[in-house]
Design a protein around this motif. Sequence first.
Motif, short mmCIF file in Angstrom:
data_model
loop_
_atom_site.label_atom_id
_atom_site.label_comp_id
_atom_site.label_asym_id
_atom_site.label_seq_id
_atom_site.Cartn_x
_atom_site.Cartn_y
_atom_site.Cartn_z
N ASP A 180 -19.70 12.94 6.07
CA ASP A 180 -20.68 13.92 5.58
C ASP A 180 -20.07 15.32 5.65
N SER A 181 -20.47 16.16 4.69
CA SER A 181 -20.03 17.56 4.68
C SER A 181 -21.27 18.46 4.66
N PHE A 182 -21.15 19.62 5.30
CA PHE A 182 -22.30 20.50 5.45
C PHE A 182 -21.92 21.95 5.14
N SER A 183 -22.64 22.55 4.21
CA SER A 183 -22.54 23.99 3.96
C SER A 183 -23.65 24.63 4.78
N ARG A 208 -36.61 14.63 9.17
CA ARG A 208 -36.03 14.12 10.43
C ARG A 208 -35.01 15.13 10.96
N LEU A 209 -34.18 15.67 10.08
CA LEU A 209 -33.17 16.64 10.51
C LEU A 209 -33.83 17.86 11.17
N VAL A 210 -34.87 18.38 10.54
CA VAL A 210 -35.56 19.56 11.10
C VAL A 210 -36.16 19.22 12.47
N PRO A 256 -29.84 10.99 17.50
CA PRO A 256 -30.40 11.55 16.26
C PRO A 256 -29.67 11.07 15.00
N SER A 257 -30.21 11.47 13.87
CA SER A 257 -29.56 11.19 12.59
C SER A 257 -28.17 11.83 12.59
N PRO A 258 -27.23 11.30 11.80
CA PRO A 258 -25.88 11.87 11.75
C PRO A 258 -25.89 13.37 11.45
N SER A 259 -26.77 13.82 10.56
CA SER A 259 -26.80 15.25 10.22
C SER A 259 -27.23 16.09 11.41
N ALA A 260 -28.28 15.68 12.09
CA ALA A 260 -28.76 16.45 13.24
C ALA A 260 -27.72 16.43 14.36
N THR A 261 -27.07 15.29 14.57
CA THR A 261 -26.05 15.19 15.62
C THR A 261 -24.90 16.17 15.33
N THR A 262 -24.40 16.13 14.11
CA THR A 262 -23.29 17.01 13.72
C THR A 262 -23.66 18.47 13.91
N LEU A 263 -24.82 18.85 13.41
CA LEU A 263 -25.25 20.25 13.52
C LEU A 263 -25.45 20.66 14.97
N ALA A 264 -26.00 19.77 15.79
CA ALA A 264 -26.26 20.10 17.20
C ALA A 264 -24.95 20.34 17.95
#
Lengths: 336, 336
Positions: free
Chosen positions: B244-247, B215-217, B129-137
């Motif tokens: 990347d940083s995520f709130s 894509r993230l969703v 997945p995209s970096p954001s989806a990977t990190t969140l997962a």
Amino acid sequence: MSQSFDIAVIGATGTVGETLVQILEERDFPVGNLHLLASSESAGHSVPFRGKNVRVREVDEFDFSKVQLVFFAAGPAVTLSFASRAVAAGCSLIDLSGALPADQAPQLVPEANADILASLKKPFQVSSPSPSATTLAVVLAPLLGLLDLQRIHVTACLAVSAQGREAVTELARQTAELLNVRPLEPTFFDRQMAFNLLAQVGKPDDQGHTLLEKRLVRELRQVMALPLLKISVTCIQAPVFFGDSFSVTLQSASAVDLAKVNAALEDAPGIELVEAGDYPTAVGDAVGQDVVYVGRVRHGVDDLSELNLWLTSDNVRKGAALNAVQVAELLIKDLL
Amino acid sequence: MSQSFDIAVIGATGTVGETLVQILEERDFPVGNLHLLASSESAGHSVPFRGKNVRVREVDEFDFSKVQLVFFAAGPAVTLSFASRAVAAGCSLIDLSGALPADQAPQLVPEANADILASLKKPFQVSSPSPSATTLAVVLAPLLGLLDLQRIHVTACLAVSAQGREAVTELARQTAELLNVRPLEPTFFDRQMAFNLLAQVGKPDDQGHTLLEKRLVRELRQVMALPLLKISVTCIQAPVFFGDSFSVTLQSASAVDLAKVNAALEDAPGIELVEAGDYPTAVGDAVGQDVVYVGRVRHGVDDLSELNLWLTSDNVRKGAALNAVQVAELLIKDLL
């Protein structure tokens, strides 16, 4: 008594205090005598006003009976030290430090809750909220009637200037060091601020919340007159000199009508709505301006009851100094 | 057949492709022959692997029957052009571009949904997945059992390196120009990126959502096997080179037990939990690391059913190249 007012500004040499004096001049505020005050370290400096340099004097020695209105634009400790002396001298006050409780000095954002003025007694005591709460209140005010609001989520990306001139200097210095491949030596911030994001601004309490985050929740609830509103907030420090940016989600209990939202934002005072597809930025739009910029107005992905917004405002000007002057413009109507 | 695999990497000269080759070496991935491929413009360059420089060849002319596994680390157009040729040649593939539909090549994050491997048929087709989806997962996986999850809110503050080397160069160039008080001339970005935040990454659709946000969703729902999960997302561009940083806010239907959350994060693979009061940053912690850093674990202000987190990860490494190699490590167990 003429239609002018003798005014004091405490904290006149700080970023917000200096901007406040500038805005009093720009907006032709009916200033009679202007007294600029600061701590003993800053006394002796001067600040320009109407073509002259006004000398900054020590607040300790000031006789508050000389003025009808005082702005507290220094830290909370200064407000707590001198507010009661000002009020005892019959002087109305506007506090920007967040030091005073809401029952003594309610938070006021003219675009959102000017109606609370009717309940105040002289000498007036009013608080001007934190830049984040002020910005959010300006934008929420015209939307409340259109939403069955359940919850607000905010990630506030704050400029370093909120922490004063030293923070601004340090971001510039760190950046230059990194670009010149010199070793980084953080002083004001406790780690690298340049090309980085810090997850919190100030120390968190035992529950993990910072003072700024708690202040935002408390002030926004009071200004919106929604004491139970659920507000989820994270305030982060961005490597930006001036201008705060906000990623905001409003959850409604029912589908949000975007056409009505756009129309309400278009008509509302204190707001500039950026056209769909584009978006405002701190540097490119908000800095130096008197309005909150709003863009990226949209539903959630697959969720019509979600309203997403991107806001940006000048944290020193619209978020602080200008709001305080707008409050003063309302107060003086009843001050004579 | 020995216990090694002949491998191709398409997009070997890009930031992700180059890191992927480096990680194959670092993790002693059982590579037999390594074929590095790229478009005609990049062919002829070479990339170091196990002490030798491997020449990059044109993907157009490649015979996929020479390899058992191919990584697609170029753009979606390249994946769409060559994926079917690879599969027709009996070659398994891991796609990092997001080009392939989930029913053809499901998104896989080993820490979150390794179980889907059992349902795949050879030659395997898997998406990273995209970096954001990977990190969140990676972070959601150990928490799902502890929450009655209603909704996720994410403001993702993305590094410019996600847009390639040109974006990195431009942020450095803009910053130097501003510090030297030279006129700013944006080229890669359409406005000032230095000391600023951009409210969107890429062009939004008619509903205002960007491809990255959609894509993230889509990817996160698939990886978490929660197709109806409400995910509120805003992806912004931060003036940060890497990381990347995520709130993140997770809304649960009931009170969240923070002790259990902390324990689960402490035990989970792929996560480094930072101690309470402190927080991780992209530059200081995540960059160059193989884990997602988690900090600021806290309830909401006055809301025990809210869980707030701050995440940061290396978007090129943990978010992309490393996840793809971790997927490959799972695939080869069944590839023989």
